[in-house]
Every structure is written in C-alpha cells, then in structure tokens.
Write a protein that holds these residues in place. Structure first.
Motif, PDB file in Angstrom:
ATOM      1  N   VAL A  99      23.915 -35.330 -32.748  1.00  0.00           N
ATOM      2  CA  VAL A  99      23.028 -35.508 -31.697  1.00  0.00           C
ATOM      3  C   VAL A  99      21.857 -34.680 -31.457  1.00  0.00           C
ATOM      4  N   LEU A 100      21.680 -33.571 -32.230  1.00  0.00           N
ATOM      5  CA  LEU A 100      20.373 -32.978 -32.384  1.00  0.00           C
ATOM      6  C   LEU A 100      19.455 -33.840 -33.298  1.00  0.00           C
ATOM      7  N   ASP A 101      19.715 -34.589 -34.320  1.00  0.00           N
ATOM      8  CA  ASP A 101      18.577 -35.439 -34.985  1.00  0.00           C
ATOM      9  C   ASP A 101      18.363 -36.471 -33.884  1.00  0.00           C
ATOM     10  N   GLU A 102      19.364 -36.981 -33.188  1.00  0.00           N
ATOM     11  CA  GLU A 102      19.023 -38.022 -32.199  1.00  0.00           C
ATOM     12  C   GLU A 102      18.152 -37.685 -31.008  1.00  0.00           C
ATOM     13  N   PHE A 103      18.448 -36.265 -30.524  1.00  0.00           N
ATOM     14  CA  PHE A 103      17.427 -35.648 -29.594  1.00  0.00           C
ATOM     15  C   PHE A 103      16.047 -35.576 -30.206  1.00  0.00           C
ATOM     16  N   LEU A 104      15.890 -34.992 -31.276  1.00  0.00           N
ATOM     17  CA  LEU A 104      14.623 -34.745 -32.097  1.00  0.00           C
ATOM     18  C   LEU A 104      14.082 -36.172 -32.140  1.00  0.00           C
ATOM     19  N   ILE A 105      14.565 -37.352 -32.609  1.00  0.00           N
ATOM     20  CA  ILE A 105      13.811 -38.431 -32.728  1.00  0.00           C
ATOM     21  C   ILE A 105      13.218 -38.906 -31.078  1.00  0.00           C
ATOM     22  N   THR A 106      14.124 -38.663 -30.211  1.00  0.00           N
ATOM     23  CA  THR A 106      13.761 -38.956 -28.737  1.00  0.00           C
ATOM     24  C   THR A 106      12.647 -38.445 -28.428  1.00  0.00           C
ATOM     25  N   ILE A 107      12.477 -36.948 -28.845  1.00  0.00           N
ATOM     26  CA  ILE A 107      11.230 -35.869 -28.592  1.00  0.00           C
ATOM     27  C   ILE A 107       9.982 -36.730 -29.127  1.00  0.00           C
ATOM     28  N   GLN A 108      10.184 -36.836 -30.486  1.00  0.00           N
ATOM     29  CA  GLN A 108       9.253 -37.701 -31.269  1.00  0.00           C
ATOM     30  C   GLN A 108       8.660 -38.770 -30.603  1.00  0.00           C
ATOM     31  N   LYS A 109       9.296 -39.558 -30.306  1.00  0.00           N
ATOM     32  CA  LYS A 109       9.105 -40.966 -29.710  1.00  0.00           C
ATOM     33  C   LYS A 109       8.218 -40.568 -28.191  1.00  0.00           C
ATOM     34  N   LEU A 110       8.589 -39.568 -27.328  1.00  0.00           N
ATOM     35  CA  LEU A 110       7.910 -39.284 -26.224  1.00  0.00           C
ATOM     36  C   LEU A 110       6.553 -38.535 -26.512  1.00  0.00           C
ATOM     37  N   MET A 111       6.522 -37.940 -27.552  1.00  0.00           N
ATOM     38  CA  MET A 111       5.367 -37.180 -27.979  1.00  0.00           C
ATOM     39  C   MET A 111       4.303 -38.202 -28.729  1.00  0.00           C
ATOM     40  N   LYS A 112       4.522 -39.341 -28.906  1.00  0.00           N
ATOM     41  CA  LYS A 112       3.496 -40.073 -29.816  1.00  0.00           C
ATOM     42  C   LYS A 112       2.653 -40.597 -28.485  1.00  0.00           C
ATOM     43  N   LYS A 113       3.123 -40.743 -27.238  1.00  0.00           N
ATOM     44  CA  LYS A 113       2.242 -41.125 -26.184  1.00  0.00           C
ATOM     45  C   LYS A 113       1.032 -40.201 -25.843  1.00  0.00           C
TER      46      LYS A 113
END
Length: 113
Positions: A99-113
């Motif tokens: 779930v940590l990898d999943e969460f980090l990917i989610t954060i990366q998606k949000l930070m792209k904006k």
C-alpha cells in the motif's frame, strides 16, 4: 449552523475496504461535504466557460481557473488525509506494505499538477 467541515474535522470519518473490490467508505457527513465542494467546482467550471464565451480578459479567466484548481485540491486533500489515516494505516496493520507504493504513486500523480 455552519460547521467546520475542513479536512481536520473529517479524517476520522472515513475508511477504505482493503478487500479485492476496494471501495472507500465515508460517513454521510463526509460525502455531503465532498459533494458540496464538487458542486461548487462544477459551478466554477461553468462560470469559466461563460467567461471565455463572453471574451473576458484572459487574466480574469486565469484567476478563476486558479481558484477552481484550489477548490479541487481541497477535495483531494480531504480524500488523501482520510486515505492515509485510515486505509493506508489499516492495510499496513494487516501486513500489506504494498500500500505504501500505491500511496507514493498517488502522491506523485497529485504533485504533477
């Protein structure tokens, strides 16, 4: 009758199901708050469209776009905080560290904006 429905008052109200068909489960209060915020964003988007159709000065349109992005970010923050404090913690406690990898990917998606 105004209630503080910001992220800090809602983080304990939601959790995610960690089964195969994962879903998030939010209290009615949280759902109502999120839907209200999204309705406002929807109205802001319609307003921006109207500004463009009326040939409104570009800087004014950009200001409205910025406000809309901030409103959408506030929705994301509420969801992210609830996800972190409930779903992620619960899954780690169950031994699911992926779930940590999943969460980090989610954060990366949000930070792209």
């Amino acid at each position: 009758m105004a209630q503080n429905l910001g992220p800090e008052s809602l983080h304990e109200e939601s959790y995610c199901d960690s089964t195969v068909n994962r879903k998030s489960h939010h209290s009615e209060e949280v759902k109502k708050n999120l839907v209200t915020r999204l309705n406002r964003v929807e109205g802001q988007i319609r307003g921006i469209k109207g500004l463009i159709e009326k040939d409104t000065y570009c800087d004014d349109v950009i200001t409205q776009i910025s406000a809309t992005q901030a409103a959408l970010n506030s929705v994301a923050k509420i969801l992210l905080e609830g996800h972190m404090k409930n779903c992620v913690v619960e899954r780690i406690q169950e031994g699911d560290i992926d779930v940590l990898d999943e969460f980090l990917i989610t954060i990366q998606k949000l930070m792209k904006k």
